[in-house]
Design a protein around this motif. Structure first.
Motif, PDB file in Angstrom:
ATOM      1  N   PHE A 155       9.770  46.856  88.221  1.00 37.25           N
ATOM      2  CA  PHE A 155      11.208  46.753  87.974  1.00 37.25           C
ATOM      3  C   PHE A 155      12.006  47.589  88.959  1.00 37.25           C
ATOM      4  O   PHE A 155      13.164  47.264  89.270  1.00 37.25           O
ATOM      5  CB  PHE A 155      11.517  47.197  86.541  1.00 37.25           C
ATOM      6  N   SER A 156      11.420  48.670  89.450  1.00 37.12           N
ATOM      7  CA  SER A 156      12.117  49.553  90.388  1.00 37.12           C
ATOM      8  C   SER A 156      12.193  48.960  91.799  1.00 37.12           C
ATOM      9  O   SER A 156      12.925  49.493  92.646  1.00 37.12           O
ATOM     10  CB  SER A 156      11.427  50.915  90.442  1.00 37.12           C
ATOM     11  N   ILE A 157      11.465  47.886  92.051  1.00 30.29           N
ATOM     12  CA  ILE A 157      11.460  47.250  93.373  1.00 30.29           C
ATOM     13  C   ILE A 157      12.366  46.031  93.335  1.00 30.29           C
ATOM     14  O   ILE A 157      12.094  45.088  92.587  1.00 30.29           O
ATOM     15  CB  ILE A 157      10.037  46.828  93.784  1.00 30.29           C
ATOM     16  N   PRO A 158      13.457  45.982  94.071  1.00 27.37           N
ATOM     17  CA  PRO A 158      14.299  44.770  94.108  1.00 27.37           C
ATOM     18  C   PRO A 158      13.479  43.575  94.597  1.00 27.37           C
ATOM     19  O   PRO A 158      12.857  43.647  95.656  1.00 27.37           O
ATOM     20  CB  PRO A 158      15.406  45.138  95.102  1.00 27.37           C
ATOM     21  N   TYR A 159      13.463  42.514  93.799  1.00 28.00           N
ATOM     22  CA  TYR A 159      12.563  41.409  94.148  1.00 28.00           C
ATOM     23  C   TYR A 159      12.990  40.679  95.415  1.00 28.00           C
ATOM     24  O   TYR A 159      12.158  40.080  96.098  1.00 28.00           O
ATOM     25  CB  TYR A 159      12.405  40.448  92.967  1.00 28.00           C
ATOM     26  N   ILE A 160      14.261  40.730  95.761  1.00 29.05           N
ATOM     27  CA  ILE A 160      14.695  40.115  97.021  1.00 29.05           C
ATOM     28  C   ILE A 160      14.110  40.892  98.194  1.00 29.05           C
ATOM     29  O   ILE A 160      13.568  40.312  99.154  1.00 29.05           O
ATOM     30  CB  ILE A 160      16.234  40.080  97.109  1.00 29.05           C
ATOM     31  N   LEU A 161      14.207  42.213  98.133  1.00 27.97           N
ATOM     32  CA  LEU A 161      13.645  43.044  99.200  1.00 27.97           C
ATOM     33  C   LEU A 161      12.131  42.877  99.281  1.00 27.97           C
ATOM     34  O   LEU A 161      11.561  42.777 100.379  1.00 27.97           O
ATOM     35  CB  LEU A 161      14.003  44.511  98.951  1.00 27.97           C
ATOM     36  N   ALA A 162      11.466  42.847  98.124  1.00 27.20           N
ATOM     37  CA  ALA A 162      10.014  42.647  98.119  1.00 27.20           C
ATOM     38  C   ALA A 162       9.645  41.289  98.700  1.00 27.20           C
ATOM     39  O   ALA A 162       8.668  41.163  99.450  1.00 27.20           O
ATOM     40  CB  ALA A 162       9.481  42.782  96.697  1.00 27.20           C
ATOM     41  N   ALA A 163      10.430  40.267  98.368  1.00 32.05           N
ATOM     42  CA  ALA A 163      10.140  38.930  98.898  1.00 32.05           C
ATOM     43  C   ALA A 163      10.340  38.878 100.410  1.00 32.05           C
ATOM     44  O   ALA A 163       9.599  38.182 101.112  1.00 32.05           O
ATOM     45  CB  ALA A 163      11.028  37.897  98.205  1.00 32.05           C
ATOM     46  N   VAL A 164      11.337  39.604 100.910  1.00 29.48           N
ATOM     47  CA  VAL A 164      11.549  39.651 102.364  1.00 29.48           C
ATOM     48  C   VAL A 164      10.330  40.258 103.048  1.00 29.48           C
ATOM     49  O   VAL A 164       9.849  39.747 104.076  1.00 29.48           O
ATOM     50  CB  VAL A 164      12.822  40.467 102.694  1.00 29.48           C
ATOM     51  N   VAL A 165       9.794  41.329 102.479  1.00 22.14           N
ATOM     52  CA  VAL A 165       8.616  41.976 103.069  1.00 22.14           C
ATOM     53  C   VAL A 165       7.413  41.054 103.005  1.00 22.14           C
ATOM     54  O   VAL A 165       6.680  40.890 103.993  1.00 22.14           O
ATOM     55  CB  VAL A 165       8.329  43.307 102.348  1.00 22.14           C
ATOM     56  N   ARG A 174       4.388  30.233 105.481  1.00 24.31           N
ATOM     57  CA  ARG A 174       5.617  30.027 104.745  1.00 24.31           C
ATOM     58  C   ARG A 174       5.697  28.600 104.206  1.00 24.31           C
ATOM     59  O   ARG A 174       5.746  27.641 104.972  1.00 24.31           O
ATOM     60  CB  ARG A 174       6.826  30.320 105.633  1.00 24.31           C
ATOM     61  N   ASN A 175       5.678  28.490 102.892  1.00 26.60           N
ATOM     62  CA  ASN A 175       5.848  27.199 102.228  1.00 26.60           C
ATOM     63  C   ASN A 175       6.426  27.447 100.837  1.00 26.60           C
ATOM     64  O   ASN A 175       6.734  28.590 100.475  1.00 26.60           O
ATOM     65  CB  ASN A 175       4.521  26.425 102.153  1.00 26.60           C
ATOM     66  N   VAL A 176       6.561  26.394 100.066  1.00 29.80           N
ATOM     67  CA  VAL A 176       7.192  26.510  98.750  1.00 29.80           C
ATOM     68  C   VAL A 176       6.404  27.435  97.831  1.00 29.80           C
ATOM     69  O   VAL A 176       6.978  28.268  97.114  1.00 29.80           O
ATOM     70  CB  VAL A 176       7.352  25.113  98.127  1.00 29.80           C
ATOM     71  N   PHE A 177       5.082  27.319  97.841  1.00 26.50           N
ATOM     72  CA  PHE A 177       4.268  28.120  96.928  1.00 26.50           C
ATOM     73  C   PHE A 177       4.282  29.607  97.306  1.00 26.50           C
ATOM     74  O   PHE A 177       4.340  30.476  96.427  1.00 26.50           O
ATOM     75  CB  PHE A 177       2.834  27.594  96.918  1.00 26.50           C
ATOM     76  N   VAL A 178       4.238  29.898  98.585  1.00 27.59           N
ATOM     77  CA  VAL A 178       4.224  31.296  99.020  1.00 27.59           C
ATOM     78  C   VAL A 178       5.550  31.971  98.697  1.00 27.59           C
ATOM     79  O   VAL A 178       5.578  33.106  98.195  1.00 27.59           O
ATOM     80  CB  VAL A 178       3.908  31.387 100.529  1.00 27.59           C
ATOM     81  N   ILE A 179       6.657  31.296  98.955  1.00 26.37           N
ATOM     82  CA  ILE A 179       7.952  31.915  98.667  1.00 26.37           C
ATOM     83  C   ILE A 179       8.163  32.051  97.160  1.00 26.37           C
ATOM     84  O   ILE A 179       8.783  33.016  96.693  1.00 26.37           O
ATOM     85  CB  ILE A 179       9.095  31.105  99.328  1.00 26.37           C
ATOM     86  N   ALA A 180       7.637  31.100  96.375  1.00 22.55           N
ATOM     87  CA  ALA A 180       7.734  31.215  94.924  1.00 22.55           C
ATOM     88  C   ALA A 180       6.907  32.396  94.417  1.00 22.55           C
ATOM     89  O   ALA A 180       7.342  33.140  93.518  1.00 22.55           O
ATOM     90  CB  ALA A 180       7.276  29.919  94.265  1.00 22.55           C
ATOM     91  N   LEU A 181       5.721  32.591  94.984  1.00 21.78           N
ATOM     92  CA  LEU A 181       4.900  33.741  94.610  1.00 21.78           C
ATOM     93  C   LEU A 181       5.577  35.053  94.987  1.00 21.78           C
ATOM     94  O   LEU A 181       5.558  36.028  94.218  1.00 21.78           O
ATOM     95  CB  LEU A 181       3.528  33.647  95.274  1.00 21.78           C
ATOM     96  N   ALA A 182       6.185  35.088  96.173  1.00 24.11           N
ATOM     97  CA  ALA A 182       6.851  36.309  96.631  1.00 24.11           C
ATOM     98  C   ALA A 182       8.007  36.697  95.713  1.00 24.11           C
ATOM     99  O   ALA A 182       8.263  37.882  95.490  1.00 24.11           O
ATOM    100  CB  ALA A 182       7.354  36.119  98.059  1.00 24.11           C
ATOM    101  N   ILE A 183       8.684  35.700  95.161  1.00 23.32           N
ATOM    102  CA  ILE A 183       9.805  35.991  94.256  1.00 23.32           C
ATOM    103  C   ILE A 183       9.303  36.278  92.846  1.00 23.32           C
ATOM    104  O   ILE A 183       9.692  37.255  92.205  1.00 23.32           O
ATOM    105  CB  ILE A 183      10.797  34.815  94.243  1.00 23.32           C
TER     106      ILE A 183
END
Length: 317
Positions: A155-165, A174-183
């Protein structure tokens, strides 16, 4: 007055025909059984916002599933430079991009990408959030301490920032499944917290104590009694979270760390159109409207669900 006088007083009793017997406390067995879900549905049917959001979501879903019914123009292969920044014409109601691609076709095919990412992220959030929240809230003790601390870390990690990393590290995949997992891997703690709080309230109910008294195992009590009666707030949070996942995908694609240009995405189209904002602003406005309507539809649905599933909110209206 003496006791003899009271005993000799006349007593009047009405005839039975004038005083028919009526079951004052009788219960109508044929009456409709009321519960949270039936009351919520009765409230939703009266809300115009529910029908507006539902119609928009059904329409967007239909477009995503059957894009060929709305356009026969290929979104990428049908690009011709002679149509660069061209205006609307027959068969192309929204004009063309700088590369000569049909704007309407790209918007139609981009709906599938946004919904796919949103649905996959929602599934991940439900699986992780329900698992962590249910176990932590119901069992308590060290289980609650461990699972809650794990949730606090995520919860302390902003998921947008984590997804960018994550997307930067996995730039080759980079595809639909990878970006969905990252978010999804970083967006579940809020759902877990909501469910944990609700289970802490529900698990002290009388029917849970009754099930425990007759020897039902704790895990069965969790699955059969506690979890079904605690899931209503999760539905609301998940609906709004799906809208957030769609926004997150568009944001990552706009920043250039999301989906590649070969995949139709409203975020990619908005990013590409910002260079021509002065010359041809409609190529940016049209995908922005599509994104806004989709997100707004799910947010509106989440709002009316929240009010309908909350008896206190219904009572104040």
């Amino acid at each position: 007055m003496s006791s003899n006088t009271r005993s000799n007083a006349a007593h009047y009793v009405a005839p039975i025909e004038e005083t028919p017997l009526v079951a004052v406390d009788s219960v109508k067995a044929s009456g409709r059984v009321s519960n949270l879900w039936t009351d919520a549905w009765a409230d939703l049917r009266k809300r115009p916002m529910f029908w507006i959001s539902s119609v928009l979501i059904v329409l967007i879903t239909f477009v995503a599933l059957f894009p060929g019914l709305f356009t026969s123009e290929p979104p990428s292969s049908g690009c011709y430079l002679e149509n660069s920044n061209g205006g609307p014409e027959a068969g192309h109601p929204l004009g063309f991009t700088k590369q000569g691609c049909d704007v309407f076709s790209r918007i139609v095919h981009g709906a599938a990408t946004s919904l796919s990412v949103g649905i996959i992220v929602t599934i991940l959030i439900l699986v992780l959030g329900i698992t962590f929240g249910a176990l932590a809230g119901f069992y308590g003790g060290w289980v609650d301490s461990v699972l809650s601390r794990v949730g606090d870390i995520f919860f302390s990690i902003p998921y947008i920032l984590a997804a960018v990393v994550v997307m930067s590290v996995l730039s080759q995949y980079r595809n639909v499944f990878v970006i969905a997992l990252a978010i999804g891997l970083f967006a579940w703690p809020s759902t877990s917290r909501v469910l944990r709080a609700e289970i802490l309230r529900v698990k002290n109910s009388d029917y849970v104590m009754s099930a425990t008294a007759i020897g039902v195992s704790r895990f069965k009590i969790l699955l059969r009694h506690v979890l079904p009666n605690s899931i209503a707030p999760v539905i609301v949070v998940t609906t709004i979270g799906l809208a957030g996942a769609i926004v997150a995908e568009a944001t990552l694609s706009f920043l250039g760390v999301g989906l590649p240009n070969t995949i139709m995405s409203w975020g990619n189209d908005i990013s590409a159109a910002q260079r021509d904002l002065r010359n041809n602003p409609m190529t940016l406005i049209y995908p922005s409207i599509a994104l806004s309507l989709t997100v707004l539809s799910f947010i509106m649905l989440g709002e009316v669900l929240r009010d309908a599933l909350d008896p206190k909110a219904r009572a104040t209206r």
